[in-house]
Design a protein around this motif. Structure first.
Motif, PDB file in Angstrom:
ATOM      1  N   ALA A 167      15.928  12.164  -3.172  1.00  0.00           N
ATOM      2  CA  ALA A 167      15.005  11.548  -3.807  1.00  0.00           C
ATOM      3  C   ALA A 167      14.480  10.443  -3.289  1.00  0.00           C
ATOM      4  N   VAL A 168      15.110   9.711  -2.748  1.00  0.00           N
ATOM      5  CA  VAL A 168      14.499   8.166  -2.338  1.00  0.00           C
ATOM      6  C   VAL A 168      13.504   8.455  -1.292  1.00  0.00           C
ATOM      7  N   LEU A 169      13.810   9.363  -0.483  1.00  0.00           N
ATOM      8  CA  LEU A 169      12.983   9.855   0.705  1.00  0.00           C
ATOM      9  C   LEU A 169      11.334  10.324  -0.098  1.00  0.00           C
ATOM     10  N   LYS A 170      11.779  11.439  -0.960  1.00  0.00           N
ATOM     11  CA  LYS A 170      10.484  12.019  -1.517  1.00  0.00           C
ATOM     12  C   LYS A 170       9.666  10.690  -2.342  1.00  0.00           C
ATOM     13  N   MET A 171      10.506   9.936  -3.071  1.00  0.00           N
ATOM     14  CA  MET A 171       9.721   8.784  -3.707  1.00  0.00           C
ATOM     15  C   MET A 171       8.804   8.053  -2.753  1.00  0.00           C
ATOM     16  N   LYS A 172       9.452   7.636  -1.551  1.00  0.00           N
ATOM     17  CA  LYS A 172       8.818   6.681  -0.692  1.00  0.00           C
ATOM     18  C   LYS A 172       7.572   7.602   0.026  1.00  0.00           C
ATOM     19  N   MET A 173       7.699   9.102  -0.020  1.00  0.00           N
ATOM     20  CA  MET A 173       6.608   9.768   0.757  1.00  0.00           C
ATOM     21  C   MET A 173       5.382   9.659  -0.466  1.00  0.00           C
ATOM     22  N   LYS A 174       6.064   9.986  -1.567  1.00  0.00           N
ATOM     23  CA  LYS A 174       4.866   9.824  -2.784  1.00  0.00           C
ATOM     24  C   LYS A 174       3.893   8.550  -2.628  1.00  0.00           C
ATOM     25  N   LEU A 175       4.595   7.472  -2.518  1.00  0.00           N
ATOM     26  CA  LEU A 175       4.231   6.248  -2.518  1.00  0.00           C
ATOM     27  C   LEU A 175       3.360   5.938  -1.428  1.00  0.00           C
ATOM     28  N   TYR A 176       3.748   6.555  -0.219  1.00  0.00           N
ATOM     29  CA  TYR A 176       2.666   6.347   0.966  1.00  0.00           C
ATOM     30  C   TYR A 176       1.454   7.236   0.860  1.00  0.00           C
ATOM     31  N   GLN A 177       1.597   8.461   0.227  1.00  0.00           N
ATOM     32  CA  GLN A 177       0.419   9.385   0.043  1.00  0.00           C
ATOM     33  C   GLN A 177      -0.531   8.626  -0.920  1.00  0.00           C
ATOM     34  N   ARG A 178      -0.056   8.178  -1.982  1.00  0.00           N
ATOM     35  CA  ARG A 178      -0.954   7.576  -3.019  1.00  0.00           C
ATOM     36  C   ARG A 178      -1.615   6.316  -2.236  1.00  0.00           C
ATOM     37  N   ILE A 179      -0.860   5.388  -1.412  1.00  0.00           N
ATOM     38  CA  ILE A 179      -1.676   4.137  -0.687  1.00  0.00           C
ATOM     39  C   ILE A 179      -2.528   4.874   0.316  1.00  0.00           C
ATOM     40  N   GLU A 180      -2.458   6.015   0.853  1.00  0.00           N
ATOM     41  CA  GLU A 180      -3.444   6.431   1.768  1.00  0.00           C
ATOM     42  C   GLU A 180      -4.566   6.985   0.768  1.00  0.00           C
ATOM     43  N   GLU A 181      -4.427   7.609  -0.330  1.00  0.00           N
ATOM     44  CA  GLU A 181      -5.367   8.018  -1.076  1.00  0.00           C
ATOM     45  C   GLU A 181      -6.260   6.965  -1.689  1.00  0.00           C
ATOM     46  N   ILE A 182      -5.777   5.662  -1.683  1.00  0.00           N
ATOM     47  CA  ILE A 182      -6.593   4.715  -2.446  1.00  0.00           C
ATOM     48  C   ILE A 182      -7.262   3.839  -1.123  1.00  0.00           C
ATOM     49  N   LYS A 183      -6.551   4.276   0.139  1.00  0.00           N
ATOM     50  CA  LYS A 183      -7.341   3.639   1.237  1.00  0.00           C
ATOM     51  C   LYS A 183      -7.264   1.980   1.266  1.00  0.00           C
ATOM     52  N   LEU A 184      -6.016   1.522   1.080  1.00  0.00           N
ATOM     53  CA  LEU A 184      -5.898   0.116   1.070  1.00  0.00           C
ATOM     54  C   LEU A 184      -6.095  -0.486   2.713  1.00  0.00           C
ATOM     55  N   PHE A 185      -5.322   0.416   3.375  1.00  0.00           N
ATOM     56  CA  PHE A 185      -5.353  -0.105   4.842  1.00  0.00           C
ATOM     57  C   PHE A 185      -6.486   0.811   5.657  1.00  0.00           C
TER      58      PHE A 185
END
Length: 185
Positions: A167-185
Motif C-alpha cells: 500500500a505504501v509503495l502504491k501510494m508513492k507511485m501514485k504521487l510520483y505519477q501525479r507529479i509527472e502529470e503536473i510537470k513540476l520538474f
C-alpha cells in the motif's frame, strides 16, 4: 438462577461472526462441514501473529538486529515479496529507558525496473527499561511504525504484512505519477 453470558472480547466476537458467515456461505453452497472443519476455520482466522521477544539479550543492538532479520524473513515471510535492507539508526535514553532505533527499507525490484522506483520504510524502536530490577525486568518492548503513518504497533501482537508495505509503495507511485502529470520538474 439466571444465566450470565460469557464475557468475550470484541476481537473474539468479530472472529466468531466471520466464522459463522463463512460457514453459512459454505452451507448454502452445499458444503457440509464436520466439527473438525468448523474448528479449523476459526483457527485459520485467529492464527497467532504474536512473536516472543525472549531472545533479546545484551548486547541488545546485535540481538535485535538478528531478531529483526529472522522475523522479517522467517516469521513474517516478507522476503517472498520484497527485498530489504536493515539499518541501525542509533540510540537514545531518558530517565527510565534506553531506546534503540532500526529502519527496514523494503523494495520490489522487477525485470522492467531492476532498480526499484519506490521504497517503503518501517521503523522499529526497542525500549529497554532501567527502572525495574534486573531479575524482574522481563523483555524489552519493541514497536514498529510504517513510514507515513502515525500508529505504533507492538510486534508481540501485530504482524507486519506485505499488504501494508505494498500500500505504501502504491501510494508513492501514485504521487510520483501525479507529479509527472503536473510537470513540476
Amino acid at each position: 438462577m439466571t444465566n450470565i453470558p460469557e464475557i468475550s472480547s470484541y476481537e473474539d466476537r468479530a472472529v466468531d461472526l466471520v466464522v459463522s458467515v463463512i460457514n453459512k456461505a459454505k452451507e448454502k453452497l452445499g458444503e457440509h462441514l464436520t466439527l473438525r472443519q468448523l474448528t479449523q476455520t476459526r483457527e485459520n482466522l485467529t492464527k497467532e501473529g504474536k512473536i516472543s521477544l525472549k531472545n533479546l539479550r545484551d548486547p541488545l543492538v546485535k540481538t535485535t538486529e538478528a531478531f529483526l532479520r529472522e522475523t522479517i524473513e522467517k516469521t513474517w515471510m516478507l522476503t517472498r515479496t520484497f527485498m530489504y535492507v536493515l539499518n541501525y539508526l542509533g540510540g537514545s535514553q531518558d530517565e527510565c529507558s534506553q531506546y534503540y532505533y532500526f529502519e527496514a527499507i523494503f523494495s520490489q525490484p522487477t525485470a522492467a525496473y531492476p532498480i526499484p522506483q519506490t521504497t517503503a520504510s518501517v521503523f522499529f524502536r526497542v525500549e529497554d527499561k532501567h527502572i525495574e530490577p534486573v531479575e524482574s525486568k522481563g523483555v524489552p518492548i519493541m514497536v514498529f511504525r510504517i513510514a507515513g503513518f502515525h500508529t505504533d504497533h507492538d510486534v508481540r501482537f501485530v504482524t507486519l504484512s506485505a499488504d501494508w508495505i505494498l500500500a505504501v509503495l502504491k501510494m508513492k507511485m501514485k504521487l510520483y505519477q501525479r507529479i509527472e502529470e503536473i510537470k513540476l520538474f
